[in-house]
Scaffold this motif. Sequence first.
Motif, PDB file in Angstrom:
ATOM      1  N   TYR A  64     -29.154  59.450  19.622  1.00  0.00           N
ATOM      2  CA  TYR A  64     -28.576  60.514  20.433  1.00  0.00           C
ATOM      3  C   TYR A  64     -29.425  61.773  20.334  1.00  0.00           C
ATOM      4  O   TYR A  64     -30.298  61.889  19.477  1.00  0.00           O
ATOM      5  N   ALA A  65     -29.137  62.732  21.208  1.00  0.00           N
ATOM      6  CA  ALA A  65     -29.851  64.000  21.202  1.00  0.00           C
ATOM      7  C   ALA A  65     -29.493  64.791  19.941  1.00  0.00           C
ATOM      8  O   ALA A  65     -28.464  64.546  19.302  1.00  0.00           O
ATOM      9  N   PRO A  66     -30.322  65.762  19.546  1.00  0.00           N
ATOM     10  CA  PRO A  66     -30.022  66.582  18.362  1.00  0.00           C
ATOM     11  C   PRO A  66     -28.693  67.315  18.515  1.00  0.00           C
ATOM     12  O   PRO A  66     -28.277  67.671  19.613  1.00  0.00           O
ATOM     13  N   GLY A  67     -28.034  67.520  17.381  1.00  0.00           N
ATOM     14  CA  GLY A  67     -26.807  68.307  17.371  1.00  0.00           C
ATOM     15  C   GLY A  67     -25.536  67.535  17.120  1.00  0.00           C
ATOM     16  O   GLY A  67     -24.526  68.119  16.731  1.00  0.00           O
ATOM     17  N   GLY A  68     -25.547  66.225  17.315  1.00  0.00           N
ATOM     18  CA  GLY A  68     -24.352  65.425  17.097  1.00  0.00           C
ATOM     19  C   GLY A  68     -24.221  64.958  15.663  1.00  0.00           C
ATOM     20  O   GLY A  68     -25.071  65.218  14.802  1.00  0.00           O
ATOM     21  N   ALA A  69     -23.135  64.230  15.384  1.00  0.00           N
ATOM     22  CA  ALA A  69     -22.865  63.756  14.031  1.00  0.00           C
ATOM     23  C   ALA A  69     -23.949  62.823  13.494  1.00  0.00           C
ATOM     24  O   ALA A  69     -24.376  62.965  12.346  1.00  0.00           O
ATOM     25  N   PRO A  70     -24.438  61.834  14.274  1.00  0.00           N
ATOM     26  CA  PRO A  70     -25.499  60.965  13.749  1.00  0.00           C
ATOM     27  C   PRO A  70     -26.762  61.742  13.384  1.00  0.00           C
ATOM     28  O   PRO A  70     -27.412  61.453  12.378  1.00  0.00           O
ATOM     29  N   ASP A  71     -27.101  62.734  14.201  1.00  0.00           N
ATOM     30  CA  ASP A  71     -28.280  63.558  13.929  1.00  0.00           C
ATOM     31  C   ASP A  71     -28.092  64.357  12.648  1.00  0.00           C
ATOM     32  O   ASP A  71     -28.991  64.433  11.803  1.00  0.00           O
ATOM     33  N   THR A  72     -26.906  64.933  12.480  1.00  0.00           N
ATOM     34  CA  THR A  72     -26.607  65.695  11.263  1.00  0.00           C
ATOM     35  C   THR A  72     -26.670  64.796  10.040  1.00  0.00           C
ATOM     36  O   THR A  72     -27.246  65.166   9.008  1.00  0.00           O
ATOM     37  N   ILE A  90     -38.960  60.976   8.240  1.00  0.00           N
ATOM     38  CA  ILE A  90     -39.135  61.598   9.553  1.00  0.00           C
ATOM     39  C   ILE A  90     -37.963  61.220  10.455  1.00  0.00           C
ATOM     40  O   ILE A  90     -37.691  60.040  10.676  1.00  0.00           O
ATOM     41  N   ILE A  91     -37.266  62.237  10.974  1.00  0.00           N
ATOM     42  CA  ILE A  91     -36.144  61.998  11.878  1.00  0.00           C
ATOM     43  C   ILE A  91     -36.663  62.020  13.315  1.00  0.00           C
ATOM     44  O   ILE A  91     -37.327  62.970  13.731  1.00  0.00           O
ATOM     45  N   GLU A  92     -36.355  60.968  14.060  1.00  0.00           N
ATOM     46  CA  GLU A  92     -36.861  60.831  15.429  1.00  0.00           C
ATOM     47  C   GLU A  92     -35.700  60.562  16.376  1.00  0.00           C
ATOM     48  O   GLU A  92     -35.078  59.507  16.314  1.00  0.00           O
ATOM     49  N   ASN A  93     -35.396  61.516  17.236  1.00  0.00           N
ATOM     50  CA  ASN A  93     -34.310  61.353  18.202  1.00  0.00           C
ATOM     51  C   ASN A  93     -34.782  60.513  19.383  1.00  0.00           C
ATOM     52  O   ASN A  93     -35.790  60.833  20.014  1.00  0.00           O
ATOM     53  N   ARG A  94     -34.052  59.428  19.664  1.00  0.00           N
ATOM     54  CA  ARG A  94     -34.359  58.530  20.779  1.00  0.00           C
ATOM     55  C   ARG A  94     -33.102  58.324  21.627  1.00  0.00           C
ATOM     56  O   ARG A  94     -32.529  57.239  21.656  1.00  0.00           O
ATOM     57  N   PRO A  95     -32.629  59.364  22.333  1.00  0.00           N
ATOM     58  CA  PRO A  95     -31.402  59.206  23.125  1.00  0.00           C
ATOM     59  C   PRO A  95     -31.641  58.366  24.368  1.00  0.00           C
ATOM     60  O   PRO A  95     -32.775  58.214  24.833  1.00  0.00           O
ATOM     61  N   GLY A  96     -30.551  57.833  24.899  1.00  0.00           N
ATOM     62  CA  GLY A  96     -30.644  57.109  26.154  1.00  0.00           C
ATOM     63  C   GLY A  96     -29.940  55.775  26.154  1.00  0.00           C
ATOM     64  O   GLY A  96     -29.938  55.067  25.138  1.00  0.00           O
ATOM     65  N   ALA A  97     -29.284  55.469  27.273  1.00  0.00           N
ATOM     66  CA  ALA A  97     -28.634  54.173  27.505  1.00  0.00           C
ATOM     67  C   ALA A  97     -27.611  53.836  26.430  1.00  0.00           C
ATOM     68  O   ALA A  97     -27.473  52.672  26.037  1.00  0.00           O
ATOM     69  N   GLY A  98     -26.875  54.843  25.956  1.00  0.00           N
ATOM     70  CA  GLY A  98     -25.833  54.579  24.970  1.00  0.00           C
ATOM     71  C   GLY A  98     -26.341  53.995  23.675  1.00  0.00           C
ATOM     72  O   GLY A  98     -25.625  53.251  22.997  1.00  0.00           O
ATOM     73  N   GLY A  99     -27.570  54.337  23.297  1.00  0.00           N
ATOM     74  CA  GLY A  99     -28.135  53.855  22.041  1.00  0.00           C
ATOM     75  C   GLY A  99     -29.125  52.720  22.192  1.00  0.00           C
ATOM     76  O   GLY A  99     -29.791  52.349  21.224  1.00  0.00           O
ATOM     77  N   LYS A 211     -26.073  62.404  27.377  1.00  0.00           N
ATOM     78  CA  LYS A 211     -26.934  61.806  26.358  1.00  0.00           C
ATOM     79  C   LYS A 211     -26.691  62.474  25.011  1.00  0.00           C
ATOM     80  O   LYS A 211     -27.502  63.234  24.505  1.00  0.00           O
ATOM     81  N   GLY A 212     -25.514  62.222  24.449  1.00  0.00           N
ATOM     82  CA  GLY A 212     -25.206  62.753  23.133  1.00  0.00           C
ATOM     83  C   GLY A 212     -24.321  63.985  23.197  1.00  0.00           C
ATOM     84  O   GLY A 212     -24.192  64.651  24.237  1.00  0.00           O
ATOM     85  N   THR A 213     -23.728  64.304  22.040  1.00  0.00           N
ATOM     86  CA  THR A 213     -22.848  65.465  21.942  1.00  0.00           C
ATOM     87  C   THR A 213     -23.606  66.760  22.167  1.00  0.00           C
ATOM     88  O   THR A 213     -23.033  67.752  22.621  1.00  0.00           O
ATOM     89  N   GLY A 214     -24.903  66.750  21.862  1.00  0.00           N
ATOM     90  CA  GLY A 214     -25.716  67.941  22.077  1.00  0.00           C
ATOM     91  C   GLY A 214     -25.770  68.360  23.533  1.00  0.00           C
ATOM     92  O   GLY A 214     -26.090  69.510  23.837  1.00  0.00           O
ATOM     93  N   GLN A 215     -25.469  67.441  24.445  1.00  0.00           N
ATOM     94  CA  GLN A 215     -25.415  67.766  25.871  1.00  0.00           C
ATOM     95  C   GLN A 215     -23.975  67.874  26.373  1.00  0.00           C
ATOM     96  O   GLN A 215     -23.672  68.705  27.234  1.00  0.00           O
ATOM     97  N   SER A 216     -23.088  67.044  25.840  1.00  0.00           N
ATOM     98  CA  SER A 216     -21.719  67.023  26.364  1.00  0.00           C
ATOM     99  C   SER A 216     -20.924  68.269  25.979  1.00  0.00           C
ATOM    100  O   SER A 216     -20.150  68.792  26.794  1.00  0.00           O
ATOM    101  N   VAL A 217     -21.096  68.761  24.755  1.00  0.00           N
ATOM    102  CA  VAL A 217     -20.356  69.964  24.348  1.00  0.00           C
ATOM    103  C   VAL A 217     -20.793  71.188  25.156  1.00  0.00           C
ATOM    104  O   VAL A 217     -19.934  71.952  25.630  1.00  0.00           O
ATOM    105  N   PRO A 218     -22.098  71.432  25.360  1.00  0.00           N
ATOM    106  CA  PRO A 218     -22.484  72.536  26.250  1.00  0.00           C
ATOM    107  C   PRO A 218     -21.916  72.383  27.658  1.00  0.00           C
ATOM    108  O   PRO A 218     -21.565  73.375  28.303  1.00  0.00           O
ATOM    109  N   ALA A 219     -21.838  71.128  28.134  1.00  0.00           N
ATOM    110  CA  ALA A 219     -21.257  70.898  29.459  1.00  0.00           C
ATOM    111  C   ALA A 219     -19.776  71.274  29.472  1.00  0.00           C
ATOM    112  O   ALA A 219     -19.269  71.839  30.456  1.00  0.00           O
TER     113      ALA A 219
END
Length: 349
Positions: A64-72, A90-99, A211-219
């Motif tokens: 998921y995008a940065p900012g959500g629980a999995p990222d934290t 190394i943390i690598e965010n790979r959002p898209g297609a529900g995982g 694509k993740g809570t990092g986008q849905s909460v701002p929306a």
Amino acid sequence: MRRLGLAQSPDCSAPAGRPGFGVGMIFPFLSVFRSAAALICTIATAAALAQGFPSKPVRVLVPYAPGGAPDTLARVTGLSLAEGIGQQVIIENRPGAGGVVAAEALMRSPPDGHTLMVADSSIYSVNPNLNTKLPFEPLRDFAPVSLASNSWLFLVVNASLPVQNVREFIELARARPGMNYGSSGNGTSHHLAMELVKTITGVELTHVPYKGTGQSVPALLAGEVPVMFAAINTILPHARAGKLRILAVATAARSPLQPQIPTLEEAGVPGCVLQTSFGFLAAANTPRELLNRLSSEINKALAVPEVRQRLASAGLHAVGSTPEQFAELIREELQRFGKLVRAAGMSVN
């Protein structure tokens, strides 16, 4: 830096037998010897891999995008994990297609323990029940490493929505059929939770996946969607600022993090109980010794008081487990979420 060691193979070319042995007697001994030699090779190679691990930085994929629980979870745990294994994480965010994007990247990675993925119930329990066209099966294509934490889902609305509680929200949704709701992606637990609310109450809502809570909460804050389910850490600061309003939590009992918030059961939506789990997965065929080593190091990281405190402030309850215990949890969740998906008549193809 330690090098990845490989055990030398036993010499299987020497004749097994002695003068006077018939051919029919030699072949069974040869078969047993070769089987034993293969087993010894496998054990020796796996042990050498575990002893030489890690030989380079460990990459942790976040679906998921940065900012959500999995990222934290990945970032907080990764700092302590790096100290334990003596290598950079190394943390690598790979959002898209529900995982699916991150999942396919993990599937393509070598099974040497140097690539992991932080996944949640959505990926290894919900999506496999929703989508028959997924390119993976959780327990076939991934190797469970360790359960890491659990989290709760809260029903939250934009403060401009003229509702103060769940009953008023249901009434408004019935008066405005087709009202949009957001989620962190198709097939996520946030998606499933609202679909269950729809099934139980009969309201008509339109799903808008992000694509993740990092986008849905701002929306949600911007009013693009008026309602959604989310983890407490992503919404609490905005609720305190008066921009969002938390209506209920999808648990059997009230959350110890926010005991003043009623459950959906209490608010008149019976049967809407969902808890999200999070854990670390490795590529399939990763040697058991490596899985045990990774699990041990992750559990040590989760036991650090500072790590537990930071996770708790993010709405995550640190757990930890063995690879076998995590695999069993995934099996249980697949069955449980499968029943919920079928009851709701949901599918994502």
